[in-house]
Design a protein around this motif. Structure first.
Motif, PDB file in Angstrom:
ATOM      1  N   ASN A 117      -3.006   1.296  -6.906  1.00  0.00           N
ATOM      2  CA  ASN A 117      -2.517   1.587  -8.253  1.00  0.00           C
ATOM      3  C   ASN A 117      -1.097   2.151  -8.162  1.00  0.00           C
ATOM      4  O   ASN A 117      -0.906   3.331  -7.941  1.00  0.00           O
ATOM      5  N   ASP A 118      -0.125   1.242  -8.315  1.00  0.00           N
ATOM      6  CA  ASP A 118       1.284   1.624  -8.188  1.00  0.00           C
ATOM      7  C   ASP A 118       2.021   1.154  -9.429  1.00  0.00           C
ATOM      8  O   ASP A 118       2.154  -0.047  -9.672  1.00  0.00           O
ATOM      9  N   ILE A 119       2.523   2.088 -10.222  1.00  0.00           N
ATOM     10  CA  ILE A 119       3.204   1.748 -11.467  1.00  0.00           C
ATOM     11  C   ILE A 119       4.513   1.007 -11.205  1.00  0.00           C
ATOM     12  O   ILE A 119       5.004   0.253 -12.047  1.00  0.00           O
ATOM     13  N   VAL A 120       5.080   1.179 -10.007  1.00  0.00           N
ATOM     14  CA  VAL A 120       6.366   0.550  -9.688  1.00  0.00           C
ATOM     15  C   VAL A 120       6.190  -0.902  -9.249  1.00  0.00           C
ATOM     16  O   VAL A 120       6.965  -1.777  -9.638  1.00  0.00           O
ATOM     17  N   VAL A 121       5.168  -1.155  -8.434  1.00  0.00           N
ATOM     18  CA  VAL A 121       4.970  -2.495  -7.872  1.00  0.00           C
ATOM     19  C   VAL A 121       3.504  -2.911  -8.016  1.00  0.00           C
ATOM     20  O   VAL A 121       2.635  -2.341  -7.354  1.00  0.00           O
ATOM     21  N   PRO A 122       3.202  -3.889  -8.866  1.00  0.00           N
ATOM     22  CA  PRO A 122       1.819  -4.368  -8.992  1.00  0.00           C
ATOM     23  C   PRO A 122       1.333  -5.026  -7.692  1.00  0.00           C
ATOM     24  O   PRO A 122       2.141  -5.551  -6.923  1.00  0.00           O
ATOM     25  N   ILE A 123       0.026  -4.997  -7.479  1.00  0.00           N
ATOM     26  CA  ILE A 123      -0.558  -5.604  -6.274  1.00  0.00           C
ATOM     27  C   ILE A 123      -0.179  -7.083  -6.159  1.00  0.00           C
ATOM     28  O   ILE A 123       0.012  -7.602  -5.061  1.00  0.00           O
ATOM     29  N   SER A 124      -0.039  -7.748  -7.294  1.00  0.00           N
ATOM     30  CA  SER A 124       0.284  -9.178  -7.289  1.00  0.00           C
ATOM     31  C   SER A 124       1.592  -9.465  -6.538  1.00  0.00           C
ATOM     32  O   SER A 124       1.763 -10.547  -5.968  1.00  0.00           O
ATOM     33  N   ILE A 172      -4.137  -3.175   1.459  1.00  0.00           N
ATOM     34  CA  ILE A 172      -4.216  -2.360   0.241  1.00  0.00           C
ATOM     35  C   ILE A 172      -4.846  -1.008   0.575  1.00  0.00           C
ATOM     36  O   ILE A 172      -5.944  -0.942   1.128  1.00  0.00           O
ATOM     37  N   ILE A 173      -4.121   0.059   0.262  1.00  0.00           N
ATOM     38  CA  ILE A 173      -4.613   1.424   0.452  1.00  0.00           C
ATOM     39  C   ILE A 173      -5.207   1.902  -0.870  1.00  0.00           C
ATOM     40  O   ILE A 173      -4.555   1.800  -1.910  1.00  0.00           O
TER      41      ILE A 173
END
Length: 272
Positions: A220-227, A244-245
């Protein structure tokens, strides 16, 4: 430029910690300095010679003339600095660990100087932060323009608020640390570099990267989506894996350092 290259290691506060036959290069991202690695550095230094340094935009760099907004309007200029620094420190065939914007810096550097790197570990990287028709970057144009406006109008009020958004808010010490590091940047440098980062589009660069890569992202990173991580895996020519952490925020080296070390040990082939 020539003067800067003569003693780049001094101006960038570069130092090598630890011992071992192989080397690791730790490159921090926007708004921080080398202290962002303090939780993982002792572990890595047990087996590697670890290079840490501060980019010229960092509030920890003494020479304020080093950051030229025209020169650093592209991340390629940082890649040139990285290559020159590694030459000065006599490092080749290293493992590069680059956080955030430094992920793409490492990609550029590996294309220009493949001899410097045997592996890239990209921590929360992104080739483009803006959404496009066929691409989820994470931000709409209006959002980044509002951010630029906030930096320009009141940087010192914006910095702690931004820290609370991008660092896991439950880890108040880490939020505070990043907020203070960010607040040490000069406002005009912070704005110039934010534009360089958030308006970039380096997607076409990825297919030129031949070095093996590991992309590490939090869940869950607001700066860089997992996609974005999977997009990079698909586009990079070198063998690329995604890790993925299970953690929140853009700074796992601060807020989930043990989980990050678990990934690094696995990727680097160590079982401590």
């Amino acid at each position: 430029m020539v003067i800067m290259e003569k003693n780049l290691s001094t101006s960038m506060n570069a130092k090598i910690i630890g011992s071992g036959k192989e080397s690791v290069v730790l490159a921090h991202g926007y708004g921080t300095d080398q202290s962002v690695w303090e939780k993982i550095l002792p572990h890595l230094a047990q087996n590697y010679r670890v290079l840490v340094f501060d980019w010229c935009f960092s509030g920890s760099v003494n020479d304020l003339s080093l950051f030229d907004p025209d020169k650093y309007s592209s991340l390629e200029a940082f890649a040139d600095d990285l290559s020159a620094l590694m030459d000065e420190m006599n490092l080749t065939s290293s493992v590069f660990i680059g956080h955030s914007m430094s992920g793409m810096v490492g990609c550029f550097s590996s294309i220009k100087r493949p001899d410097l790197f045997k592996k890239l570990i990209l921590l929360g990287p992104s080739p483009r932060y803006l959404n496009a028709e066929d691409y989820e970057g994470g931000f709409e144009k209006a959002e980044v323009e509002q951010m630029f406006s906030n930096i320009a109008s009141n940087f010192y009020a914006w910095a702690p608020g931004f820290a609370g958004l991008v660092v896991d808010a439950r880890d108040t010490l880490s939020v505070d640390k990043f907020g203070k590091l960010l607040g040490r940047m000069r406002p005009e440098v912070a704005l110039s570099l934010a534009k360089t980062i958030f308006c970039c589009d380096y997607r076409d660069v990825l297919e030129k990267v031949q070095v093996p890569c590991t992309v590490v992202q939090t869940s869950n990173d607001i700066v860089v989506p997992i996609s974005v991580g999977y997009y990079m895996q698909k586009k990079i020519k070198g063998k690329t894996t995604v890790e993925i952490i299970e953690a929140d925020g853009h700074f796992p080296q601060l807020t989930a350092h043990q989980l990050l070390l678990d990934v690094l040990d696995r990727v680097l082939g160590f079982g401590f």
